[in-house]
Design a protein around this motif. Structure first.
Motif, PDB file in Angstrom:
ATOM      1  N   PHE A  52      35.725   3.429 -56.496  1.00 32.26           N
ATOM      2  CA  PHE A  52      37.104   3.863 -56.226  1.00 32.26           C
ATOM      3  C   PHE A  52      37.732   4.577 -57.412  1.00 32.26           C
ATOM      4  O   PHE A  52      37.825   4.014 -58.496  1.00 32.26           O
ATOM      5  CB  PHE A  52      37.984   2.664 -55.839  1.00 32.26           C
ATOM      6  N   GLU A  53      38.194   5.825 -57.183  1.00 29.83           N
ATOM      7  CA  GLU A  53      39.036   6.542 -58.155  1.00 29.83           C
ATOM      8  C   GLU A  53      40.512   6.396 -57.824  1.00 29.83           C
ATOM      9  O   GLU A  53      41.372   6.578 -58.674  1.00 29.83           O
ATOM     10  CB  GLU A  53      38.724   8.053 -58.120  1.00 29.83           C
ATOM     11  N   LYS A  54      40.801   6.168 -56.521  1.00 31.94           N
ATOM     12  CA  LYS A  54      42.179   6.026 -56.061  1.00 31.94           C
ATOM     13  C   LYS A  54      42.394   4.591 -55.574  1.00 31.94           C
ATOM     14  O   LYS A  54      41.431   3.889 -55.293  1.00 31.94           O
ATOM     15  CB  LYS A  54      42.455   6.969 -54.879  1.00 31.94           C
ATOM     16  N   THR A  55      43.665   4.198 -55.439  1.00 32.11           N
ATOM     17  CA  THR A  55      43.982   2.844 -54.993  1.00 32.11           C
ATOM     18  C   THR A  55      43.685   2.657 -53.500  1.00 32.11           C
ATOM     19  O   THR A  55      43.527   3.632 -52.767  1.00 32.11           O
ATOM     20  CB  THR A  55      45.473   2.527 -55.234  1.00 32.11           C
ATOM     21  N   SER A  56      43.644   1.408 -53.057  1.00 36.05           N
ATOM     22  CA  SER A  56      43.340   1.110 -51.660  1.00 36.05           C
ATOM     23  C   SER A  56      43.632  -0.343 -51.347  1.00 36.05           C
ATOM     24  O   SER A  56      43.427  -1.217 -52.193  1.00 36.05           O
ATOM     25  CB  SER A  56      41.859   1.369 -51.384  1.00 36.05           C
ATOM     26  N   THR A  57      44.084  -0.602 -50.149  1.00 28.31           N
ATOM     27  CA  THR A  57      44.114  -1.967 -49.604  1.00 28.31           C
ATOM     28  C   THR A  57      43.078  -2.093 -48.497  1.00 28.31           C
ATOM     29  O   THR A  57      42.102  -2.836 -48.600  1.00 28.31           O
ATOM     30  CB  THR A  57      45.522  -2.319 -49.063  1.00 28.31           C
ATOM     31  N   ARG A  60      39.057  -0.716 -49.122  1.00 24.88           N
ATOM     32  CA  ARG A  60      38.306  -1.601 -50.007  1.00 24.88           C
ATOM     33  C   ARG A  60      38.045  -2.950 -49.326  1.00 24.88           C
ATOM     34  O   ARG A  60      36.917  -3.447 -49.287  1.00 24.88           O
ATOM     35  CB  ARG A  60      39.075  -1.796 -51.321  1.00 24.88           C
ATOM     36  N   SER A  78      35.742   0.192 -60.040  1.00 19.35           N
ATOM     37  CA  SER A  78      36.846   1.159 -60.130  1.00 19.35           C
ATOM     38  C   SER A  78      37.016   1.650 -61.577  1.00 19.35           C
ATOM     39  O   SER A  78      37.962   2.348 -61.875  1.00 19.35           O
ATOM     40  CB  SER A  78      38.150   0.527 -59.650  1.00 19.35           C
ATOM     41  N   ASN A  79      36.091   1.249 -62.424  1.00 19.48           N
ATOM     42  CA  ASN A  79      36.195   1.654 -63.829  1.00 19.48           C
ATOM     43  C   ASN A  79      34.831   2.099 -64.367  1.00 19.48           C
ATOM     44  O   ASN A  79      34.448   1.752 -65.471  1.00 19.48           O
ATOM     45  CB  ASN A  79      36.754   0.510 -64.680  1.00 19.48           C
ATOM     46  N   ARG A 105      35.675   6.537 -52.788  1.00 16.10           N
ATOM     47  CA  ARG A 105      37.025   7.047 -52.541  1.00 16.10           C
ATOM     48  C   ARG A 105      37.517   7.733 -53.799  1.00 16.10           C
ATOM     49  O   ARG A 105      37.467   7.159 -54.889  1.00 16.10           O
ATOM     50  CB  ARG A 105      38.013   5.933 -52.189  1.00 16.10           C
ATOM     51  N   MET A 233      48.255  10.470 -52.106  1.00 11.89           N
ATOM     52  CA  MET A 233      47.848  10.037 -53.446  1.00 11.89           C
ATOM     53  C   MET A 233      47.441  11.257 -54.274  1.00 11.89           C
ATOM     54  O   MET A 233      46.650  12.085 -53.819  1.00 11.89           O
ATOM     55  CB  MET A 233      46.675   9.065 -53.340  1.00 11.89           C
TER      56      MET A 233
END
Ligand code: CP
Ligand code: NVA
Length: 328
Positions: A52-57, A60, A78-79, A105, A233
């Protein structure tokens, strides 16, 4: 017979109507199995990574629960070093050695394509700036469950930012399935010409149609009204301009009435700014002196709204994508 084993899932452009229907039907079966409490094992011993590069609920959580339900193990990353200290190609070759499937993402569609070219295992698009194909399966499953018509008879109206990932992805999916698809948005936010042209060719084959208009009266006889946030986003500096452009395109009870269809349903991929219960919406509402954005709270909470069925269906449909492409 459809067999999707080993396939990537980057955009619905890459799939036939029959293949999409297969994934929708599989989703329905998996949903029923889950409801009956039957434990799946079609991903037993498999390992899945979620990049993940972008946020998500939803995306994910849906990938993680879906994988665990079928017996797979999941890593959430995500890192990672990707794109900073390591190339996309090298990252793909490393992760492909550990994992049986990779979800991505992020920003660029090219990134998910480059991962797919180099990983040697199925890669799934969990949203880019251009597309959001897993969302479309959830949306169409929700239509199958809540609209009393076959998909190819459905009038599906998308209102709002016509050129974001959702506007693109819905048009692609609708064209494939033979729907009558309408984008209603201000001219400045019409979908890109080349995509419209390409999808009109697809619609010709499937018996569907694509209409692009700035006239909200085109909601008449809609079976589905769909909207998305006015600012996606990565575009957070554009609130002022978007609010100006999109104000007339808010989904409210007047628009629902304009459909002239008492059975119309409302869908939204979520997250949504339908009230001030979020830090960002509260700030934006105050700053621009508005009280509602893409959809009113009244519509969001109404009997027309199927947004939580839709959100649930993210999990069942994502499970189908993983099962179909890994297990076959
Ligand atoms: N609809 C959707 O993709 O939600 P998230 O951004 O929470 O994953
Ligand atoms: N268009 C939205 C969709 C979120 C699921 C975004 O990209 O932020």
């Amino acid at each position: 017979p459809v067999n999707l084993r080993g396939r990537n899932f980057l955009t619905l452009k890459d799939f036939t109507k029959e293949e999409i229907q297969y994934m929708l039907d599989l989703s329905k079966d998996l949903k029923q199995k889950k409801r009956m409490g039957i434990k799946g094992n079609m991903l037993e011993g498999k390992n899945i990574v979620l990049l993940f590069e972008k946020t998500s609920t939803r995306t994910r959580a849906a990938f993680e629960v879906a994988a665990l339900d079928e017996g797979a193990h999941v890593t959430f990353l995500s890192n990672s070093q990707m794109g900073k200290k390591e190339s996309i190609k090298d990252t793909a070759r490393v992760l492909g050695r550990y994992y049986d499937g990779i979800e991505f993402r992020g920003f660029k569609q090219e990134t998910v394509e480059e991962l797919a070219e180099n990983a040697g295992v199925p890669v799934w698009n969990g949203l880019t700036d251009l597309d959001h194909p897993t969302q479309i399966l959830a949306d169409f499953l929700t239509v199958m469950e809540n609209v009393n018509k076959p998909l190819n008879k459905v009038k599906f109206v998308y209102v709002g930012d016509g050129r974001n990932n959702m506007g693109n992805a819905l048009m692609i999916g609708a064209a494939k399935m033979g729907m009558d698809f309408v984008t209603i948005s201000p001219k400045e936010l019409f979908p890109k010409e080349d995509l419209v042209k390409e999808m009109r060719e697809v619609a010709k084959e499937s018996g569907g149609s694509i209409t692009i208009t700035d006239d909200v009266n085109a909601v008449e006889n809609a079976d589905v009204i769909y909207t998305d946030v006015w600012v996606s986003m990565g575009e957070e500096d554009q609130f002022e301009e978007r609010i100006k452009l999109l104000k007339p395109y808010q989904v409210n009870m007047d628009m629902i009435k304009k459909t002239n269809n008492p059975d119309v349903i409302f869908l939204h991929c979520l997250p949504s700014f339908h009230n001030t219960d979020t830090i960002v919406s509260a700030e934006i509402y105050e700053k621009f002196g508005i009280s509602e954005m893409e959809v009113t709270d009244e519509v969001f909470e109404s009997k027309y709204s199927k947004v939580f069925d839709e959100a649930e269906n993210r999990m069942h449909t994502i499970k189908a994508v993983m099962v179909a492409t890994i297990h076959g």
